[in-house]
Design an enzyme around this catalytic site. Structure first.
Site, PDB file in Angstrom:
ATOM      1  N   GLY A  74      90.898  75.581 126.073  1.00  0.00           N
ATOM      2  CA  GLY A  74      90.199  76.864 126.038  1.00  0.00           C
ATOM      3  C   GLY A  74      89.505  77.145 127.348  1.00  0.00           C
ATOM      4  N   GLY A 121      87.033  74.111 127.923  1.00  0.00           N
ATOM      5  CA  GLY A 121      87.447  72.716 127.787  1.00  0.00           C
ATOM      6  C   GLY A 121      88.642  72.556 126.871  1.00  0.00           C
ATOM      7  N   LYS A 172      86.487  72.443 119.594  1.00  0.00           N
ATOM      8  CA  LYS A 172      86.584  72.872 120.992  1.00  0.00           C
ATOM      9  C   LYS A 172      85.596  72.037 121.796  1.00  0.00           C
ATOM     10  CE  LYS A 172      86.893  77.342 121.687  1.00  0.00           C
ATOM     11  NZ  LYS A 172      86.582  78.812 121.643  1.00  0.00           N
ATOM     12  N   ASP A 201      89.406  91.566 123.396  1.00  0.00           N
ATOM     13  CA  ASP A 201      90.624  90.870 123.831  1.00  0.00           C
ATOM     14  C   ASP A 201      91.588  90.711 122.651  1.00  0.00           C
ATOM     15  OD1 ASP A 201      92.300  89.734 125.714  1.00  0.00           O
ATOM     16  OD2 ASP A 201      91.446  87.719 125.526  1.00  0.00           O
TER      17      ASP A 201
END
Length: 288
Positions: free
Chosen positions: A54, A57, A72, A170
Site C-alpha cells: 500500500g 507499507g 496493513k 479515487d
C-alpha cells in the site's frame, strides 16, 4: 497542543527508531484519533503471507481473533511529518464508515513492535479490475440484472460516504473488491477527505487517478461530491465494457482531453437492449 514540527530537531545520527515511533505514537493516539480508532492488542493478531503493498507499507493476510483479516503494515521509521496527518485522516474517516458495501475497518495496533498495523476485512475475490481483465477475452456482454445490482451496491456505498460528508476521491475498478459472498465493496480510503458543506470547496487538485478523475478536479477548480459521481459514471462504463477508460492513451493524455475537450468514453456497441441503453444514459448524465 503541539504539531509534529514542534518536536525537538536532532541530527540524523542521533535518531533512533524507538524515539521516532514513540513520538508518532503520542501524536497518533492524541486528540480525535482516540475517539474513532479501536486499539487492538498485538497478541490478537497473527501475520500470514504478504498479499500486496500500500501507500505506507506492506499488506498481509492475517488472523485476527481466529478470523481471516488484512493487516496493513506501516513502518514508523519511514513516515515523514507530512505522512502522519494523511495516516491520521485515513484512520479517522475509515473508522466512521459502516456499510456492507464498504471494507470494514477493525482498528489499529500501535504497540511498540517496530510497526503499526491497520486491520480490516479480507476480500478473497480480488478486485473488480481483476474480474474485468478475466472477462474481457471472453467477449461476452454483461448480464444486465446482475450488473445493475452491482452498480446499486457501489452507489449505496458512495451514498453512505456522502451522508457522512466524506469524499472518496479515487473510485475506480481497482478500488472495488469482491467479498466471499459476491458483494462488491468500496476500498482504499487513503485519499478520502471530509467535506464540511454540500457546496463545492477548494481542495487538493489532481487528486485520484487521471482516467477516472472529474474534469473540475483536473482543472484545479473547487469540487465536492460531484467528483465521486463522475468517477462512478466512469466505473459504470467499465462494468459495461470490461475495460479501463481510453486504454490506448496515457493517463495524462486522458486528463487533458477530459478537462479541455470534453472527451468521454463511448457506450459499447454491444449494448443494444433498452436496459443497457438506460444504464448508458445514466452514465452520460453523471458525466455532464
Amino acid at each position: 497542543h503541539r504539531d509534529l514540527h514542534s518536536f525537538p530537531t536532532r541530527r540524523s545520527s542521533d535518531l533512533r527508531k524507538p524515539d521516532k515511533q514513540a513520538a508518532y505514537n503520542t501524536a497518533l493516539l492524541r486528540g480525535s484519533i482516540k475517539e474513532y480508532v479501536e486499539s487492538i492488542p498485538r497478541e490478537q493478531m497473527e501475520l500470514g503471507k504478504k498479499i500486496g503493498a500500500g501507500g505506507f507499507g506492506l499488506v498481509f493476510k492475517c488472523q485476527l481473533n481466529g478470523k481471516t483479516a488484512v493487516a496493513k503494515q506501516i513502518a514508523p521509521g519511514r513516515l515523514t511529518a507530512k505522512d502522519l496527518p494523511l495516516l491520521q485522516n485515513e484512520m479517522c474517516l475509515w473508522a466512521q464508515i459502516d456499510h456492507p458495501n464498504c471494507v470494514k475497518f477493525f482498528g489499529a495496533c500501535f504497540e511498540a513492535t517496530g510497526f503499526y498495523y491497520l486491520l480490516c476485512e479480507y476480500m478473497p475475490g480480488g478486485s473488480l479490475l481483476d474480474r474485468h481483465n478475466a472477462l474481457r477475452p471472453q467477449a461476452t456482454p454483461p448480464q444486465t440484472p446482475q450488473m445493475l445490482r452491482q452498480m446499486r451496491q457501489i452507489a449505496t456505498a458512495m451514498e453512505h460516504l456522502h451522508s457522512k460528508k466524506i469524499l472518496h476521491r479515487d473510485l475506480k475498478s481497482a478500488n472495488v473488491l469482491v467479498a466471499e459472498d459476491g458483494r462488491l465493496v468500496v476500498a482504499d480510503f487513503g485519499l478520502a477527505r471530509y467535506c464540511q458543506s454540500d457546496s463545492e470547496a477548494n481542495m487538493t487538485a489532481e487528486t485520484g487517478s487521471y482516467r477516472w478523475m472529474a474534469p473540475e478536479v483536473i482543472r484545479h477548480e473547487p469540487y465536492g461530491t460531484g467528483c465521486d459521481v463522475y468517477s462512478f459514471g466512469v466505473l459504470c462504463w467499465e462494468m459495461l465494457s470490461y475495460s479501463i477508460p481510453f486504454p490506448q492513451h496515457s493517463p495524462v493524455e486522458v486528463a487533458l482531453s477530459v478537462a479541455t475537450k470534453g472527451k468521454r468514453p463511448e457506450i459499447p456497441a454491444h449494448s443494444p437492449r433498452s436496459e443497457e441503453r438506460r444504464v448508458g444514459k445514466e452514465c452520460r448524465s453523471r458525466w455532464s
